[in-house]
Design a protein around this motif. Structure first.
Motif, PDB file in Angstrom:
ATOM      1  N   ASP A 171      83.516  33.353   8.744  1.00 26.41           N
ATOM      2  CA  ASP A 171      82.860  32.462   9.926  1.00 26.41           C
ATOM      3  C   ASP A 171      83.539  30.997  10.085  1.00 26.41           C
ATOM      4  OD1 ASP A 171      81.005  34.304  10.470  1.00 26.41           O
ATOM      5  OD2 ASP A 171      79.731  34.017   9.024  1.00 26.41           O
ATOM      6  N   SER A 172      83.983  30.530   9.022  1.00 26.53           N
ATOM      7  CA  SER A 172      84.380  29.138   9.059  1.00 26.53           C
ATOM      8  C   SER A 172      85.910  28.844   9.788  1.00 26.53           C
ATOM      9  CB  SER A 172      84.346  28.446   7.707  1.00 26.53           C
ATOM     10  OG  SER A 172      85.461  29.271   6.846  1.00 26.53           O
ATOM     11  N   THR A 214      88.683  30.082  12.707  1.00 28.88           N
ATOM     12  CA  THR A 214      89.027  30.454  14.044  1.00 28.88           C
ATOM     13  C   THR A 214      89.620  31.782  14.169  1.00 28.88           C
ATOM     14  OG1 THR A 214      91.394  29.330  13.989  1.00 28.88           O
ATOM     15  CG2 THR A 214      89.506  27.988  14.722  1.00 28.88           C
ATOM     16  N   ASN A 246      91.852  33.853  11.306  1.00 34.14           N
ATOM     17  CA  ASN A 246      91.412  34.834  10.747  1.00 34.14           C
ATOM     18  C   ASN A 246      92.423  36.044  10.835  1.00 34.14           C
ATOM     19  OD1 ASN A 246      88.510  35.875   9.811  1.00 34.14           O
ATOM     20  ND2 ASN A 246      88.388  34.178  11.474  1.00 34.14           N
ATOM     21  N   TYR A 291      85.567  30.630  17.305  1.00 31.04           N
ATOM     22  CA  TYR A 291      85.068  31.055  16.064  1.00 31.04           C
ATOM     23  C   TYR A 291      84.040  32.246  16.140  1.00 31.04           C
ATOM     24  CZ  TYR A 291      86.303  26.566  14.135  1.00 31.04           C
ATOM     25  OH  TYR A 291      86.966  25.403  13.367  1.00 31.04           O
ATOM     26  N   PRO A 292      84.122  32.980  15.237  1.00 36.55           N
ATOM     27  CA  PRO A 292      83.201  34.453  15.253  1.00 36.55           C
ATOM     28  C   PRO A 292      81.984  34.200  15.874  1.00 36.55           C
ATOM     29  CG  PRO A 292      84.429  34.337  12.952  1.00 36.55           C
ATOM     30  CD  PRO A 292      84.463  33.010  13.855  1.00 36.55           C
ATOM     31  N   ALA A 293      81.122  33.229  15.664  1.00 37.98           N
ATOM     32  CA  ALA A 293      79.898  32.998  16.446  1.00 37.98           C
ATOM     33  C   ALA A 293      79.926  32.827  18.023  1.00 37.98           C
ATOM     34  CB  ALA A 293      79.366  31.588  15.737  1.00 37.98           C
ATOM     35  N   GLU A 294      80.888  32.783  18.285  1.00 34.49           N
ATOM     36  CA  GLU A 294      81.255  32.667  19.740  1.00 34.49           C
ATOM     37  C   GLU A 294      81.647  34.012  20.483  1.00 34.49           C
ATOM     38  OE1 GLU A 294      83.050  28.390  20.860  1.00 34.49           O
ATOM     39  OE2 GLU A 294      84.011  28.989  19.043  1.00 34.49           O
ATOM     40  N   LYS A 313      84.437  40.837  18.255  1.00 31.63           N
ATOM     41  CA  LYS A 313      84.640  40.792  17.032  1.00 31.63           C
ATOM     42  C   LYS A 313      85.268  41.903  16.250  1.00 31.63           C
ATOM     43  CE  LYS A 313      80.392  37.811  15.934  1.00 31.63           C
ATOM     44  NZ  LYS A 313      79.354  37.733  15.124  1.00 31.63           N
TER      45      LYS A 313
END
Length: 250
Positions: free
Chosen positions: A91-92, A94, A98, A134-137, A143
């Motif tokens: 998660d932290s 990009t 990753n 980032y994964p949250a986006e 994903k």
């Protein structure tokens, strides 16, 4: 090619795998299917070294993986790409970071070479330009595609996918299946997919291994699966609404 020979695995008194043998060939998509608790994920974890079998052998191109030390396994591990069920992105980090994670750990590529490789992988999964997200986006399907991009970053000979369509809508699931199929053909990988998705089984199942209560109950292709007389397999296959409709045409 990957060969498993008489794999047994127990957790305490619970025998999860009871003598599983199979051969998985390069350039083909092999699916491991079965109900919950049948041993699918345990078998996959035994094959990649996350679990140690109580008995049996796992061979990568005739090299007995199960007998190698941790250090001796590293060359084979470098040839393995893994897509986890929940994508398992950091998660932290990009998207670019990753994808470059394995390259940072296992290669001596320059920063520029790693970025070029990340860009290639992102283009290959139709995510060009997402490097700094980032994964949250990302959506669930995005994903999964980033997970695939990371899995192919090292140009693996062996690609393992654990429930790649879990949590995805049918249209996105088809896109993921098509991507896995394209990459398998393009890189001639030995691809092994754990799934319960019958659309995947019928769409991309070159070889299918059906587990039932820890046993290998059936093996064959998606062209053969609808005509089997194995009772438990029929129950599993035709429990899907898709297959209930399709059964009328068989």
């Amino acid at each position: 090619m990957i060969e498993i020979v008489d794999i047994h695995k127990s957790f305490g008194d619970n025998e999860v795998l009871k003598g599983i043998s199979a051969t998985f060939e390069p350039g083909k998509i092999s699916l491991i299917i079965g109900g919950s608790g049948s041993g699918k994920s345990t078998l996959l974890k035994c094959m990649v070294g996350l679990h140690k079998p109580n008995a049996g052998r796992v061979l990568y191109n005739d090299v007995e993986f199960t007998r190698l030390s941790f250090e001796e396994r590293i060359p084979i591990r470098k040839e393995i790409g893994m897509l986890f069920q929940n994508s398992a992105l950091f998660d932290s980090m990009t998207v670019e970071q990753n994808i470059m994670f394995s390259l940072d750990m296992f290669t001596e590529m320059s920063r520029g070479e790693k970025v070029d490789r990340a860009n290639f992988c992102l283009e290959r999964v139709n995510l060009k330009g997402t490097n700094d997200l980032y994964p949250a986006e990302l959506s669930g399907g995005m994903k999964k595609r980033v997970g695939i991009a990371r899995a192919i970053s090292m140009t693996p000979k062996y690609l393992f996918c654990d429930e790649p369509n879990s949590g995805l809508d049918p249209q996105t699931s088809i896109l993921i299946d098509e991507l896995i199929q394209d990459l398998t053909e393009e890189f001639n990988t030995t691809t092994i997919v754990v799934t319960h998705d019958m659309n995947s089984v019928m769409g991309i199942g070159d070889y299918i291994l059906f587990l039932y209560k820890g046993h290998k109950e059936w093996e064959g292709s998606n062209k053969e699966i609808a005509h089997t007389e194995v009772e438990e397999l029929n129950k599993f296959v035709f429990a899907s609404p898709f297959m209930k409709v399709a059964k009328k045409s068989f």
